[in-house]
Design a protein around this motif. Structure first.
Motif, mmCIF file in Angstrom:
data_model
loop_
_atom_site.group_PDB
_atom_site.id
_atom_site.type_symbol
_atom_site.label_atom_id
_atom_site.label_comp_id
_atom_site.label_asym_id
_atom_site.label_seq_id
_atom_site.Cartn_x
_atom_site.Cartn_y
_atom_site.Cartn_z
ATOM 1 N N SER A 100 0.952 -1.193 -0.154
ATOM 2 C CA SER A 100 0.005 -0.178 0.061
ATOM 3 C C SER A 100 0.893 1.434 0.273
ATOM 4 O O SER A 100 1.919 1.474 0.911
ATOM 5 N N TYR A 101 0.594 2.094 -1.078
ATOM 6 C CA TYR A 101 1.413 3.435 -0.903
ATOM 7 C C TYR A 101 0.645 4.259 -1.932
ATOM 8 O O TYR A 101 -0.310 4.163 -2.559
ATOM 9 N N VAL A 102 1.274 5.409 -2.072
ATOM 10 C CA VAL A 102 0.624 6.470 -2.890
ATOM 11 C C VAL A 102 1.949 7.475 -3.417
ATOM 12 O O VAL A 102 2.678 7.806 -2.550
ATOM 13 N N THR A 103 1.949 7.379 -4.789
ATOM 14 C CA THR A 103 3.269 8.358 -5.380
ATOM 15 C C THR A 103 2.422 9.268 -6.415
ATOM 16 O O THR A 103 1.510 9.234 -6.800
ATOM 17 N N LEU A 104 3.201 10.706 -6.205
ATOM 18 C CA LEU A 104 2.848 11.690 -7.076
ATOM 19 C C LEU A 104 4.036 12.053 -7.715
ATOM 20 O O LEU A 104 5.208 12.201 -7.097
ATOM 21 N N SER A 105 4.096 12.116 -9.250
ATOM 22 C CA SER A 105 5.204 12.489 -9.886
ATOM 23 C C SER A 105 4.572 13.422 -11.075
ATOM 24 O O SER A 105 3.589 13.678 -10.875
ATOM 25 N N ASP A 106 5.882 14.102 -11.796
ATOM 26 C CA ASP A 106 5.139 14.934 -12.559
ATOM 27 C C ASP A 106 4.413 14.278 -13.712
ATOM 28 O O ASP A 106 3.655 15.046 -14.578
ATOM 29 N N GLU A 107 4.498 13.045 -13.952
ATOM 30 C CA GLU A 107 3.744 12.393 -14.955
ATOM 31 C C GLU A 107 2.447 11.731 -14.620
ATOM 32 O O GLU A 107 1.519 11.673 -15.397
ATOM 33 N N GLU A 108 2.540 11.322 -13.367
ATOM 34 C CA GLU A 108 1.310 10.412 -12.830
ATOM 35 C C GLU A 108 1.107 10.437 -11.405
ATOM 36 O O GLU A 108 2.030 10.885 -10.516
ATOM 37 N N ILE A 109 -0.001 10.040 -11.100
ATOM 38 C CA ILE A 109 -0.660 9.680 -9.524
ATOM 39 C C ILE A 109 -0.900 8.239 -9.798
ATOM 40 O O ILE A 109 -1.416 7.455 -10.435
ATOM 41 N N SER A 110 0.013 7.377 -8.815
ATOM 42 C CA SER A 110 -0.228 6.002 -8.762
ATOM 43 C C SER A 110 -0.334 5.683 -7.109
ATOM 44 O O SER A 110 0.211 6.251 -6.379
ATOM 45 N N TYR A 111 -1.078 4.653 -6.981
ATOM 46 C CA TYR A 111 -1.435 4.316 -5.583
ATOM 47 C C TYR A 111 -2.118 2.820 -5.764
ATOM 48 O O TYR A 111 -2.689 2.238 -6.727
ATOM 49 N N ARG A 112 -1.862 2.132 -4.459
ATOM 50 C CA ARG A 112 -2.364 1.034 -4.242
ATOM 51 C C ARG A 112 -3.046 1.094 -2.785
ATOM 52 O O ARG A 112 -2.224 1.395 -1.875
#
Length: 187
Positions: A100-112
């Motif tokens: 389980s995590y959340v990432t924010l980058s310049d290209e996308e938002i990704s999470y589980r």
């Protein structure tokens, strides 16, 4: 003077030591774990959802519980089976916490999400709107963002120190893409 400790007392001492260091582990391990597993250079933020800390705390509780079970039930087959069951359950919960995590980058938002095998990746253009719930300074709760995606999914991120550090860049990115950013004074 010859000291001989009964094996079951050693398990009680191990459980007590784990219980004593568990508050530090609960605060540090979930974030350290996702930083170790998911770090990439171009990511703005790696975020450990609050549920991770609760689940990791429960996982540690099961480890601590395994030790006194051996002490209380005098290391018999039933107590060993219960302790092993607690350790296996702890391992399963710990495994799901690591996913389980959340990432924010310049290209996308990704999470589980916690206890989910499905990873969600969204381009910034897939955002429908962003709501920022601002808490008053005298409130105990933190301000938070809600990201609404075009497929109906919603992601909530509380504003901790790390989110505050990227807040200006996050707001600029949303405004640059003409995604509605609504400020709500939450009561």
């Amino acid at each position: 003077m010859d000291r001989r400790y009964d094996t079951r007392h050693i398990f009680l001492a191990i459980g007590a030591c784990i219980a004593l260091i568990s508050p530090v582990l609960i605060l540090l391990m979930p974030l350290a774990l996702i930083n170790t597993l998911y770090y990439q250079r171009d990511i703005w933020i790696l975020y450990a959802p609050g549920e991770n800390y609760l689940a990791y705390g429960f996982s540690l509780f099961l480890v601590v519980l395994a030790c006194p079970l051996l002490w209380l039930l005098d290391i018999r087959k039933a107590s060993i089976a219960l302790a092993i069951t607690c350790l296996i359950a702890s391992g399963v919960v710990f495994y799901y916490v690591s996913l389980s995590y959340v990432t924010l980058s310049d290209e996308e938002i990704s999470y589980r999400k916690l206890f989910s095998q499905e990873k969600k990746n969204y381009d910034w253009e897939e955002l429908d709107q962003v709501l920022y719930y601002e808490k008053l300074p005298e409130d105990k709760d933190l301000s938070y963002y809600e990201f609404y995606f075009k497929d109906g999914e919603k992601l909530t991120i509380k504003q901790n120190k790390y989110v505050t550090d990227i807040q200006q860049g996050l707001n600029s990115k949303v405004r640059f893409l003409n995604i509605p950013l609504v400020y709500v004074e939450d009561k």
